[in-house]
Design an enzyme around this catalytic site. Sequence first.
Site, PDB file in Angstrom:
ATOM      1  N   ARG A 170     -48.171   1.957  27.748  1.00 41.46           N
ATOM      2  CA  ARG A 170     -49.453   2.228  28.131  1.00 41.46           C
ATOM      3  C   ARG A 170     -50.392   1.378  27.351  1.00 41.46           C
ATOM      4  NH1 ARG A 170     -50.588   7.114  30.444  1.00 41.46           N
ATOM      5  NH2 ARG A 170     -52.518   7.527  29.102  1.00 41.46           N
ATOM      6  N   ARG A 174     -52.836  -7.662  23.281  1.00 45.09           N
ATOM      7  CA  ARG A 174     -53.815  -8.918  23.654  1.00 45.09           C
ATOM      8  C   ARG A 174     -53.818 -10.056  22.466  1.00 45.09           C
ATOM      9  NH1 ARG A 174     -58.216  -5.284  24.944  1.00 45.09           N
ATOM     10  NH2 ARG A 174     -57.510  -4.548  27.113  1.00 45.09           N
ATOM     11  N   ARG A 247     -45.534  19.043  25.857  1.00 44.40           N
ATOM     12  CA  ARG A 247     -45.906  18.951  24.713  1.00 44.40           C
ATOM     13  C   ARG A 247     -47.275  19.639  24.458  1.00 44.40           C
ATOM     14  NH1 ARG A 247     -44.333  19.138  19.665  1.00 44.40           N
ATOM     15  NH2 ARG A 247     -45.251  17.816  18.101  1.00 44.40           N
ATOM     16  N   ARG A 278     -55.957  12.728  16.433  1.00 45.00           N
ATOM     17  CA  ARG A 278     -57.070  12.055  16.726  1.00 45.00           C
ATOM     18  C   ARG A 278     -58.328  13.023  16.203  1.00 45.00           C
ATOM     19  NH1 ARG A 278     -55.314  10.097  22.730  1.00 45.00           N
ATOM     20  NH2 ARG A 278     -54.884  12.171  23.045  1.00 45.00           N
ATOM     21  N   GLU A 298     -57.426  16.874  16.800  1.00 42.14           N
ATOM     22  CA  GLU A 298     -56.344  17.293  17.945  1.00 42.14           C
ATOM     23  C   GLU A 298     -55.159  17.119  17.197  1.00 42.14           C
ATOM     24  OE1 GLU A 298     -56.965  14.747  21.511  1.00 42.14           O
ATOM     25  OE2 GLU A 298     -54.776  14.761  21.621  1.00 42.14           O
ATOM     26  N   TYR A 346     -46.811  11.594  33.742  1.00 41.34           N
ATOM     27  CA  TYR A 346     -47.589  11.250  32.546  1.00 41.34           C
ATOM     28  C   TYR A 346     -48.814  10.771  33.380  1.00 41.34           C
ATOM     29  CZ  TYR A 346     -49.085   9.933  28.004  1.00 41.34           C
ATOM     30  OH  TYR A 346     -49.867   9.576  26.824  1.00 41.34           O
ATOM     31  N   ASP A 348     -52.522   9.783  34.690  1.00 43.61           N
ATOM     32  CA  ASP A 348     -53.922   9.326  34.271  1.00 43.61           C
ATOM     33  C   ASP A 348     -54.697   9.872  35.188  1.00 43.61           C
ATOM     34  OD1 ASP A 348     -53.923   8.574  31.529  1.00 43.61           O
ATOM     35  OD2 ASP A 348     -53.603   6.568  32.481  1.00 43.61           O
TER      36      ASP A 348
HETATM   37  P1  FAD Z   1     -54.509  20.022  35.358  1.00 42.75           P
HETATM   38  O1  FAD Z   1     -55.912  19.423  35.007  1.00 42.75           O
HETATM   39  O2  FAD Z   1     -53.602  20.598  34.459  1.00 42.75           O
HETATM   40  O3  FAD Z   1     -55.006  21.300  36.290  1.00 42.75           O
HETATM   41  C1  FAD Z   1     -54.051  22.076  36.856  1.00 42.75           C
HETATM   42  C2  FAD Z   1     -54.975  23.402  36.912  1.00 42.75           C
HETATM   43  O4  FAD Z   1     -53.903  24.404  37.389  1.00 42.75           O
HETATM   44  C3  FAD Z   1     -55.296  24.065  35.638  1.00 42.75           C
HETATM   45  O5  FAD Z   1     -56.712  24.450  35.621  1.00 42.75           O
HETATM   46  C4  FAD Z   1     -54.413  25.325  35.499  1.00 42.75           C
HETATM   47  O6  FAD Z   1     -55.224  26.360  34.759  1.00 42.75           O
HETATM   48  C5  FAD Z   1     -54.080  25.806  36.720  1.00 42.75           C
HETATM   49  N1  FAD Z   1     -52.859  26.506  37.044  1.00 42.75           N
HETATM   50  C6  FAD Z   1     -51.710  26.121  36.523  1.00 42.75           C
HETATM   51  N2  FAD Z   1     -50.802  27.189  36.935  1.00 42.75           N
HETATM   52  C7  FAD Z   1     -51.329  28.108  37.751  1.00 42.75           C
HETATM   53  C8  FAD Z   1     -51.382  29.402  38.388  1.00 42.75           C
HETATM   54  N3  FAD Z   1     -50.027  29.750  38.200  1.00 42.75           N
HETATM   55  N4  FAD Z   1     -52.390  30.197  38.908  1.00 42.75           N
HETATM   56  C9  FAD Z   1     -53.431  29.540  38.946  1.00 42.75           C
HETATM   57  N5  FAD Z   1     -53.843  28.234  38.188  1.00 42.75           N
HETATM   58  C10 FAD Z   1     -52.766  27.835  37.765  1.00 42.75           C
HETATM   59  N6  FAD Z   1     -56.488  10.953  31.773  1.00 42.75           N
HETATM   60  C11 FAD Z   1     -57.426   9.727  31.808  1.00 42.75           C
HETATM   61  O7  FAD Z   1     -57.475   9.178  32.919  1.00 42.75           O
HETATM   62  N7  FAD Z   1     -58.156   9.403  30.722  1.00 42.75           N
HETATM   63  C12 FAD Z   1     -57.873   9.859  29.701  1.00 42.75           C
HETATM   64  O8  FAD Z   1     -58.555   9.540  28.504  1.00 42.75           O
HETATM   65  C13 FAD Z   1     -57.028  11.026  29.488  1.00 42.75           C
HETATM   66  N8  FAD Z   1     -56.901  11.983  28.305  1.00 42.75           N
HETATM   67  C14 FAD Z   1     -56.172  12.823  28.373  1.00 42.75           C
HETATM   68  C15 FAD Z   1     -56.307  13.548  27.055  1.00 42.75           C
HETATM   69  C16 FAD Z   1     -55.247  14.841  26.657  1.00 42.75           C
HETATM   70  C17 FAD Z   1     -55.130  15.360  25.802  1.00 42.75           C
HETATM   71  C18 FAD Z   1     -54.387  15.061  27.985  1.00 42.75           C
HETATM   72  C19 FAD Z   1     -53.760  16.324  28.138  1.00 42.75           C
HETATM   73  C20 FAD Z   1     -54.578  14.265  29.237  1.00 42.75           C
HETATM   74  C21 FAD Z   1     -55.506  13.379  29.474  1.00 42.75           C
HETATM   75  N9  FAD Z   1     -55.394  12.727  30.560  1.00 42.75           N
HETATM   76  C22 FAD Z   1     -56.398  11.589  30.606  1.00 42.75           C
HETATM   77  C23 FAD Z   1     -54.751  13.061  31.763  1.00 42.75           C
HETATM   78  C24 FAD Z   1     -55.586  13.981  32.672  1.00 42.75           C
HETATM   79  O9  FAD Z   1     -56.078  15.206  32.103  1.00 42.75           O
HETATM   80  C25 FAD Z   1     -54.790  14.190  33.873  1.00 42.75           C
HETATM   81  O10 FAD Z   1     -54.226  13.163  34.580  1.00 42.75           O
HETATM   82  C26 FAD Z   1     -55.368  15.471  34.782  1.00 42.75           C
HETATM   83  O11 FAD Z   1     -56.666  16.105  34.367  1.00 42.75           O
HETATM   84  C27 FAD Z   1     -54.511  16.040  35.601  1.00 42.75           C
HETATM   85  O12 FAD Z   1     -54.942  16.931  36.787  1.00 42.75           O
HETATM   86  P2  FAD Z   1     -54.281  18.092  37.409  1.00 42.75           P
HETATM   87  O13 FAD Z   1     -55.200  18.664  38.341  1.00 42.75           O
HETATM   88  O14 FAD Z   1     -52.855  17.357  37.726  1.00 42.75           O
HETATM   89  O15 FAD Z   1     -53.822  18.959  36.249  1.00 42.75           O
HETATM   90  N1  UDP Z   2     -49.845   5.447  20.077  1.00 37.71           N
HETATM   91  C1  UDP Z   2     -49.501   5.022  19.003  1.00 37.71           C
HETATM   92  N2  UDP Z   2     -50.587   4.855  17.970  1.00 37.71           N
HETATM   93  C2  UDP Z   2     -51.890   4.964  18.404  1.00 37.71           C
HETATM   94  C3  UDP Z   2     -52.150   5.433  19.648  1.00 37.71           C
HETATM   95  C4  UDP Z   2     -51.227   5.519  20.511  1.00 37.71           C
HETATM   96  O1  UDP Z   2     -48.562   5.177  18.471  1.00 37.71           O
HETATM   97  O2  UDP Z   2     -52.927   4.716  17.545  1.00 37.71           O
HETATM   98  C5  UDP Z   2     -48.478   5.795  21.006  1.00 37.71           C
HETATM   99  C6  UDP Z   2     -48.299   7.227  20.948  1.00 37.71           C
HETATM  100  O3  UDP Z   2     -46.950   7.250  21.133  1.00 37.71           O
HETATM  101  C7  UDP Z   2     -48.986   7.857  22.444  1.00 37.71           C
HETATM  102  C8  UDP Z   2     -48.736   6.433  23.146  1.00 37.71           C
HETATM  103  O4  UDP Z   2     -49.133   5.363  22.379  1.00 37.71           O
HETATM  104  O5  UDP Z   2     -48.562   8.880  22.766  1.00 37.71           O
HETATM  105  C9  UDP Z   2     -49.802   6.567  24.423  1.00 37.71           C
HETATM  106  O6  UDP Z   2     -51.148   6.613  23.721  1.00 37.71           O
HETATM  107  P1  UDP Z   2     -52.498   6.919  24.539  1.00 37.71           P
HETATM  108  O7  UDP Z   2     -53.678   6.698  23.885  1.00 37.71           O
HETATM  109  O8  UDP Z   2     -52.504   6.290  26.107  1.00 37.71           O
HETATM  110  O9  UDP Z   2     -51.992   8.346  24.746  1.00 37.71           O
HETATM  111  P2  UDP Z   2     -52.955   9.741  25.419  1.00 37.71           P
HETATM  112  O10 UDP Z   2     -54.400   9.373  25.357  1.00 37.71           O
HETATM  113  O11 UDP Z   2     -52.184   9.764  26.784  1.00 37.71           O
HETATM  114  O12 UDP Z   2     -52.558  10.950  24.530  1.00 37.71           O
END
Ligand code: FAD
Ligand code: UDP
Length: 366
Positions: A170, A174, A247, A278, A298, A346, A348
């Site tokens: 991911r 560079r 996780r 983080r 986090e 996984y 985005d």
């Molecule tokens: P979710 O956002 O999980 O939505 C699912 C919804 O369904 C939730 O609100 C849940 O409560 C609801 N639900 C589940 N089961 C039920 C049920 N039985 N009844 C009623 N409701 C229910 N992506 C990026 O592009 N850039 C980022 O920087 C980035 N950072 C992230 C950082 C973290 C810590 C995490 C965890 C994810 C990150 N992502 C990021 C990924 C991004 O959050 C997801 O790709 C996206 O939000 C997923 O959307 P979704 O609708 O699939 O799921």
């Molecule tokens: N990672 C790492 N060191 C860093 C940042 C990321 O080893 O400083 C690794 C780690 O395994 C992480 C993965 O790269 O789960 C992907 O990073 P990303 O920032 O895309 O994670 P996310 O934002 O999805 O949690």
Amino acid sequence: MYDYLIIGSGLFGSVFAHKMTKAGKSCLVLERRDHVGGNVYCEEKEGIHIHKYGAHIFHTSIKEVWDYVNQFVEFNNYVNSPVANYKGELYNLPFNMNTFAKMWGVVTPAEAAAKIAQQRQEAGITEPKNLEEQAISLIGTDIYTKLIKGYTEKQWGRSCTELPAFIIKRLPVRYTFDNNYFNDRYQGIPIGGYNVLIDALLKGIEVRTGVDYNQVRQEYEGLAKTVVYTGPIDEYFDYKLGRLEYRGLRFETERLEEVNHQGVAVMNYTDRKTPYTRSIEHKHFEFGAQPVTYVTKEYPADWQPGKEAYYPVNNERNQKLYCQYAALAAEEKNVIFGGRLAEYKYYDMDDVIASALDMVKKVMAE
Ligand code: FAD
Ligand code: UDP
């Protein structure tokens, strides 16, 4: 009677609901949290949008997705450039010439490439089989040891030798002095926060929050022609084939009477000992100038049933189990499974939006 009963108001559910409503279909959205938006939800405090479920930076190379979201909200020009903190030593991310210069004192791309090639050769890896081998063959042992091993093992609660190689791919590597964490064509943070986007998508659509579909399924049976389910797939089937692993995360947010606490939105703590991965200073996502600041740490956590499932753990065991659940899902009449949890991917944000838009096209074509 509705055309679609949509379970979950995250990006998948909200995009699906918006497109179908626009096409003249009726939708009811059920959400078990007390707010809409899933993991992109933000809480506003003193003019700062706090990313409640972890930092979210929008980035995409899919023009259709970029044009789609820009109908609803304008994006600022934030570029993610996190800093890694290894026991007080600071390194730029992603792995680029600034990182290599700080790590080894190299000056040219050729010197950096030679250093990495030497470390790769010493490690003797030809075909990387897991995350550790993939990381060492991409950027050598020094960067693996200081910037990857500790962070990754905290984040995933497993050794790097037990994790799939794709996770580390991911991150860009560079040979230029470029600290942009993403290679994508488009990037930014929605002005006013992600709730502006979600509220616009769900405008005029009936939403019931605080309702867990899996607890009250009988009540809603027969209420819609089709169900769109975006929750965890194993939970939908009452875990009858066994549990998929996820996780978990825990967030601790502090209000500080400071204008600028860490000088960057995202600081990664890459040693094994610091218990969080983080530290997020939210105001920097929007170039905030408030007299106070909010900082969230986090903490990775083991996931337990009943807790939010943040990341799918896509190792061999779970992938195999997921395929068995996916086969059950394919047999399920009038139910569409989509999103990060139902597809156990996984994804985005842009992947999820693209997947929802594709699903809408597929359904319309049928
Ligand atoms: P979710 O956002 O999980 O939505 C699912 C919804 O369904 C939730 O609100 C849940 O409560 C609801 N639900 C589940 N089961 C039920 C049920 N039985 N009844 C009623 N409701 C229910 N992506 C990026 O592009 N850039 C980022 O920087 C980035 N950072 C992230 C950082 C973290 C810590 C995490 C965890 C994810 C990150 N992502 C990021 C990924 C991004 O959050 C997801 O790709 C996206 O939000 C997923 O959307 P979704 O609708 O699939 O799921
Ligand atoms: N990672 C790492 N060191 C860093 C940042 C990321 O080893 O400083 C690794 C780690 O395994 C992480 C993965 O790269 O789960 C992907 O990073 P990303 O920032 O895309 O994670 P996310 O934002 O999805 O949690």
